[in-house]
Design a protein around this motif. Structure first.
Motif, PDB file in Angstrom:
ATOM      1  N   HIS A 173       3.336  -2.683   0.043  1.00  0.00           N
ATOM      2  CA  HIS A 173       2.388  -2.729   1.171  1.00  0.00           C
ATOM      3  C   HIS A 173       0.973  -2.913   0.637  1.00  0.00           C
ATOM      4  O   HIS A 173       0.634  -2.426  -0.445  1.00  0.00           O
ATOM      5  N   GLY A 174       0.128  -3.536   1.423  1.00  0.00           N
ATOM      6  CA  GLY A 174      -1.296  -3.607   1.087  1.00  0.00           C
ATOM      7  C   GLY A 174      -1.919  -2.224   1.182  1.00  0.00           C
ATOM      8  O   GLY A 174      -1.495  -1.400   1.998  1.00  0.00           O
ATOM      9  N   THR A 175      -2.919  -1.975   0.335  1.00  0.00           N
ATOM     10  CA  THR A 175      -3.495  -0.622   0.325  1.00  0.00           C
ATOM     11  C   THR A 175      -4.529  -0.409   1.436  1.00  0.00           C
ATOM     12  O   THR A 175      -4.845   0.731   1.748  1.00  0.00           O
ATOM     13  N   ASP A 176      -5.045  -1.498   2.016  1.00  0.00           N
ATOM     14  CA  ASP A 176      -6.120  -1.322   3.013  1.00  0.00           C
ATOM     15  C   ASP A 176      -5.682  -0.446   4.184  1.00  0.00           C
ATOM     16  O   ASP A 176      -6.459   0.370   4.673  1.00  0.00           O
ATOM     17  N   THR A 177      -4.470  -0.641   4.670  1.00  0.00           N
ATOM     18  CA  THR A 177      -4.005   0.140   5.833  1.00  0.00           C
ATOM     19  C   THR A 177      -2.729   0.928   5.515  1.00  0.00           C
ATOM     20  O   THR A 177      -2.001   1.302   6.432  1.00  0.00           O
ATOM     21  N   GLY A 233       3.800  -7.380   1.943  1.00  0.00           N
ATOM     22  CA  GLY A 233       2.677  -8.194   1.455  1.00  0.00           C
ATOM     23  C   GLY A 233       1.693  -7.356   0.670  1.00  0.00           C
ATOM     24  O   GLY A 233       2.085  -6.469  -0.077  1.00  0.00           O
ATOM     25  N   GLY A 234       0.398  -7.626   0.830  1.00  0.00           N
ATOM     26  CA  GLY A 234      -0.640  -6.870   0.132  1.00  0.00           C
ATOM     27  C   GLY A 234      -1.018  -7.497  -1.199  1.00  0.00           C
ATOM     28  O   GLY A 234      -0.495  -8.541  -1.614  1.00  0.00           O
ATOM     29  N   THR A 235      -1.906  -6.812  -1.893  1.00  0.00           N
ATOM     30  CA  THR A 235      -2.378  -7.280  -3.207  1.00  0.00           C
ATOM     31  C   THR A 235      -1.247  -7.288  -4.222  1.00  0.00           C
ATOM     32  O   THR A 235      -1.221  -8.117  -5.133  1.00  0.00           O
ATOM     33  N   ILE A 236      -0.313  -6.385  -4.067  1.00  0.00           N
ATOM     34  CA  ILE A 236       0.823  -6.343  -5.002  1.00  0.00           C
ATOM     35  C   ILE A 236       1.559  -7.689  -4.988  1.00  0.00           C
ATOM     36  O   ILE A 236       2.147  -8.091  -5.983  1.00  0.00           O
ATOM     37  N   ASN A 288       4.472 -10.784   5.163  1.00  0.00           N
ATOM     38  CA  ASN A 288       3.761 -11.053   3.912  1.00  0.00           C
ATOM     39  C   ASN A 288       2.308 -11.295   4.254  1.00  0.00           C
ATOM     40  O   ASN A 288       1.837 -12.422   4.320  1.00  0.00           O
ATOM     41  N   ILE A 289       1.608 -10.175   4.490  1.00  0.00           N
ATOM     42  CA  ILE A 289       0.247 -10.261   5.042  1.00  0.00           C
ATOM     43  C   ILE A 289      -0.743  -9.513   4.158  1.00  0.00           C
ATOM     44  O   ILE A 289      -0.367  -8.715   3.303  1.00  0.00           O
ATOM     45  N   ASN A 290      -2.014  -9.779   4.397  1.00  0.00           N
ATOM     46  CA  ASN A 290      -3.062  -8.883   3.940  1.00  0.00           C
ATOM     47  C   ASN A 290      -3.035  -7.729   4.943  1.00  0.00           C
ATOM     48  O   ASN A 290      -3.101  -7.964   6.156  1.00  0.00           O
ATOM     49  N   SER A 291      -2.912  -6.517   4.472  1.00  0.00           N
ATOM     50  CA  SER A 291      -2.634  -5.422   5.416  1.00  0.00           C
ATOM     51  C   SER A 291      -3.798  -5.133   6.353  1.00  0.00           C
ATOM     52  O   SER A 291      -3.638  -4.380   7.307  1.00  0.00           O
ATOM     53  N   ARG A 292      -4.972  -5.736   6.106  1.00  0.00           N
ATOM     54  CA  ARG A 292      -6.036  -5.565   7.107  1.00  0.00           C
ATOM     55  C   ARG A 292      -5.608  -6.210   8.430  1.00  0.00           C
ATOM     56  O   ARG A 292      -6.158  -5.897   9.481  1.00  0.00           O
ATOM     57  N   ALA A 294      -4.545   7.561   1.055  1.00  0.00           N
ATOM     58  CA  ALA A 294      -5.512   6.749   1.797  1.00  0.00           C
ATOM     59  C   ALA A 294      -6.439   6.051   0.816  1.00  0.00           C
ATOM     60  O   ALA A 294      -6.691   6.554  -0.277  1.00  0.00           O
ATOM     61  N   LYS A 295      -6.918   4.895   1.208  1.00  0.00           N
ATOM     62  CA  LYS A 295      -7.866   4.165   0.358  1.00  0.00           C
ATOM     63  C   LYS A 295      -9.257   4.728   0.630  1.00  0.00           C
ATOM     64  O   LYS A 295      -9.713   4.721   1.770  1.00  0.00           O
ATOM     65  N   ARG A 296      -9.919   5.217  -0.391  1.00  0.00           N
ATOM     66  CA  ARG A 296     -11.199   5.865  -0.181  1.00  0.00           C
ATOM     67  C   ARG A 296     -12.327   5.234  -0.993  1.00  0.00           C
ATOM     68  O   ARG A 296     -13.330   5.885  -1.263  1.00  0.00           O
ATOM     69  N   GLN A 335     -10.925 -12.080  -6.932  1.00  0.00           N
ATOM     70  CA  GLN A 335     -10.967 -13.114  -5.896  1.00  0.00           C
ATOM     71  C   GLN A 335      -9.548 -13.670  -5.751  1.00  0.00           C
ATOM     72  O   GLN A 335      -9.097 -14.453  -6.576  1.00  0.00           O
ATOM     73  N   TYR A 336      -8.857 -13.204  -4.734  1.00  0.00           N
ATOM     74  CA  TYR A 336      -7.436 -13.523  -4.618  1.00  0.00           C
ATOM     75  C   TYR A 336      -7.032 -13.520  -3.159  1.00  0.00           C
ATOM     76  O   TYR A 336      -7.771 -13.068  -2.285  1.00  0.00           O
ATOM     77  N   GLU A 337      -5.826 -14.005  -2.943  1.00  0.00           N
ATOM     78  CA  GLU A 337      -5.257 -13.930  -1.604  1.00  0.00           C
ATOM     79  C   GLU A 337      -4.061 -12.985  -1.628  1.00  0.00           C
ATOM     80  O   GLU A 337      -3.158 -13.153  -2.470  1.00  0.00           O
ATOM     81  N   ALA A 338      -4.078 -12.010  -0.739  1.00  0.00           N
ATOM     82  CA  ALA A 338      -2.964 -11.053  -0.667  1.00  0.00           C
ATOM     83  C   ALA A 338      -1.768 -11.709   0.013  1.00  0.00           C
ATOM     84  O   ALA A 338      -1.908 -12.699   0.741  1.00  0.00           O
ATOM     85  N   GLY A 339      -0.574 -11.160  -0.236  1.00  0.00           N
ATOM     86  CA  GLY A 339       0.620 -11.607   0.482  1.00  0.00           C
ATOM     87  C   GLY A 339       1.019 -13.037   0.179  1.00  0.00           C
ATOM     88  O   GLY A 339       1.253 -13.829   1.087  1.00  0.00           O
ATOM     89  N   GLY A 360       1.828  -0.025  -3.636  1.00  0.00           N
ATOM     90  CA  GLY A 360       0.998  -1.223  -3.530  1.00  0.00           C
ATOM     91  C   GLY A 360       0.305  -1.458  -4.856  1.00  0.00           C
ATOM     92  O   GLY A 360       0.779  -0.994  -5.904  1.00  0.00           O
ATOM     93  N   ALA A 361      -0.816  -2.163  -4.823  1.00  0.00           N
ATOM     94  CA  ALA A 361      -1.534  -2.441  -6.066  1.00  0.00           C
ATOM     95  C   ALA A 361      -2.985  -2.729  -5.737  1.00  0.00           C
ATOM     96  O   ALA A 361      -3.328  -3.077  -4.605  1.00  0.00           O
ATOM     97  N   MET A 362      -3.823  -2.576  -6.742  1.00  0.00           N
ATOM     98  CA  MET A 362      -5.245  -2.900  -6.577  1.00  0.00           C
ATOM     99  C   MET A 362      -5.578  -4.243  -7.201  1.00  0.00           C
ATOM    100  O   MET A 362      -6.637  -4.804  -6.927  1.00  0.00           O
TER     101      MET A 362
HETATM  102  C1  SIN Z   1      -4.169  -5.519   1.530  1.00  0.00           C
HETATM  103  O1  SIN Z   1      -4.324  -4.380   1.970  1.00  0.00           O
HETATM  104  O2  SIN Z   1      -3.232  -6.257   1.881  1.00  0.00           O
HETATM  105  C2  SIN Z   1      -5.139  -6.061   0.539  1.00  0.00           C
HETATM  106  C3  SIN Z   1      -5.711  -5.041  -0.322  1.00  0.00           C
HETATM  107  C4  SIN Z   1      -4.716  -4.321  -1.171  1.00  0.00           C
HETATM  108  O3  SIN Z   1      -3.508  -4.434  -1.073  1.00  0.00           O
HETATM  109  O4  SIN Z   1      -5.194  -3.567  -2.052  1.00  0.00           O
END
Ligand code: SIN
Length: 358
Positions: A102-106, A20-23, A68-72, A182-184, A36-40, A133-135
């Motif tokens: 993968h989502g970048t948050d985690t 999942g994630g922003t990608i 297929n989640i928002n990685s938070r 890591a996301k910083r 303004q979007y929904e991840a996954g 992943g992607a931003m």
């Molecule tokens: C997420 O971590 O799923 C959302 C943010 C991102 O992928 O950048």
């Protein structure tokens, strides 16, 4: 050619695992407000279909949706699923490399988790596992996901001289060990930071490569992946002005098995916590200190002598130290069940010495 299928693929291929994630995200008004979007939202198979024409004809892709989640919202059960999927793929002689979207948050947690549970295995088999992943969401005008995914597939599938099998990450055209990503930054487009990237995906910086080899020489044995429902409960507590002892004593009546202190400066914590942390250790709670500053090493007995039994995290950040402590506590339990006597401290000490590649 890419495919997603139930029958196992027996010809050589790259397996792309979707988390999942922003990608895989979609914005409702991508031109006006791409952030303004929904991840996954999109399946990994459709991310691959989108870049199909750019994939070299000799590279066969197979995809599998793990989540297929928002990685938070990443859970320990999902880490178990992912870790098992990666180990299974590594064991499969038809799989030449693995990519994980993968989502970048985690991604920081997943990077260290895969390194500690699959890193040696991937190295021994000479296969690369690449996180990416992607931003920006997939339908944003300047979406970065497609190029990151392409780079990851190239990195996973191309024989690169001297670059060993292992757990890597690719973002923004640059590769690093996954445990160094890591996301910083909360929102910047270059938020996922590689501690020290190889010059670019596919073009290896020799000093980075010797750093990879130094990490791999120290990492001699993977830790077991906790089974679903068997992850030890570990919390991160941040020391801050006005800290209260109740923040610690609260946990003495819980089933928590470990605490990671995100301390100030060199990993120190408020004096108000001292007695209750000593009580927590006596109570059998595993204790690790790290720094809340986001950079620098946390060393034993600095800034003052450690509470007996407490370990310093080395270069591990708090989220990484938490995963490392969970795996160490779990490994201790497995070890004792097998009649051996290694403690969580023995396992954690092996992780805390792993250097960040600079
Ligand atoms: C997420 O971590 O799923 C959302 C943010 C991102 O992928 O950048």
């Amino acid at each position: 050619m890419s495919s997603q299928q139930d029958a196992p693929e027996t010809s050589p291929h790259i397996l792309v695992l979707g988390m999942g994630g922003t990608i895989a995200g979609l914005a409702s008004s991508p031109d006006q407000n791409p952030m303004q979007y929904e991840a996954g939202q999109l399946e990994v198979a459709s991310l691959l279909a989108h870049i199909q024409s750019a994939i070299p004809g000799n590279v066969k892709l197979v995809s599998k949706q793990v989540a297929n989640i928002n990685s938070r919202n990443l859970t320990e059960s999902l880490l178990t699923l992912l870790g098992d999927a990666v180990r299974e793929a590594l064991a499969n002689t038809s799989v030449k490399g693995v990519v994980v979207t993968h989502g970048t948050d985690t991604i920081e947690e997943t990077g260290i988790f895969l390194q500690l549970t699959c890193g040696k295995y991937a190295q021994n088999l000479g296969k690369r596992v690449i996180l990416t992943g992607a931003m920006l969401p997939a339908n944003a005008p300047k979406a970065d996901g497609p190029s990151n995914l392409l780079d990851a597939i190239r990195w996973a599938s191309t024989p690169i001289d001297n670059c060993p099998g292992g757990i890597y990450a690719v973002m923004d055209g640059r590769a690093c060990l996954a445990m160094d990503l890591a996301k910083r930054h909360g929102s910047a487009l270059n938020a996922p930071i590689q501690a020290s990237p190889s010059s670019s995906a596919g073009l290896i910086n020799p000093s980075w490569l010797s750093g990879v080899k130094a990490v791999q020489a120290l990492w001699t044995e993977d830790l077991p992946i906790p089974k679903e429902g068997e992850w030890p409960w570990v919390e991160i507590l941040t020391s801050h002005a006005g800290a209260r002892s109740e923040t610690i004593t609260h946990w003495l009546n819980s089933k928590v098995k470990g605490l990671v202190i995100a301390g100030s400066g060199m990993g120190g914590f408020h004096d108000a916590w001292k007695d209750s942390l000593v009580a927590a250790v006596k109570h059998g709670i595993a204790l690790v200190r790290t720094t809340r500053t986001g950079a620098g090493e946390t060393l034993p007995d600095l800034p003052e002598k450690d509470i007996s039994g407490c370990l310093a995290s080395g270069s591990l950040t708090a989220p990484r130290a938490r995963i490392a402590l969970q795996l160490s506590v779990y490994a201790e339990k497995q070890n004792q069940t097998a009649g051996k006597s290694l403690t969580w401290q023995d396992f954690f000490a092996r992780i805390a010495v792993l250097p960040v590649i600079r």
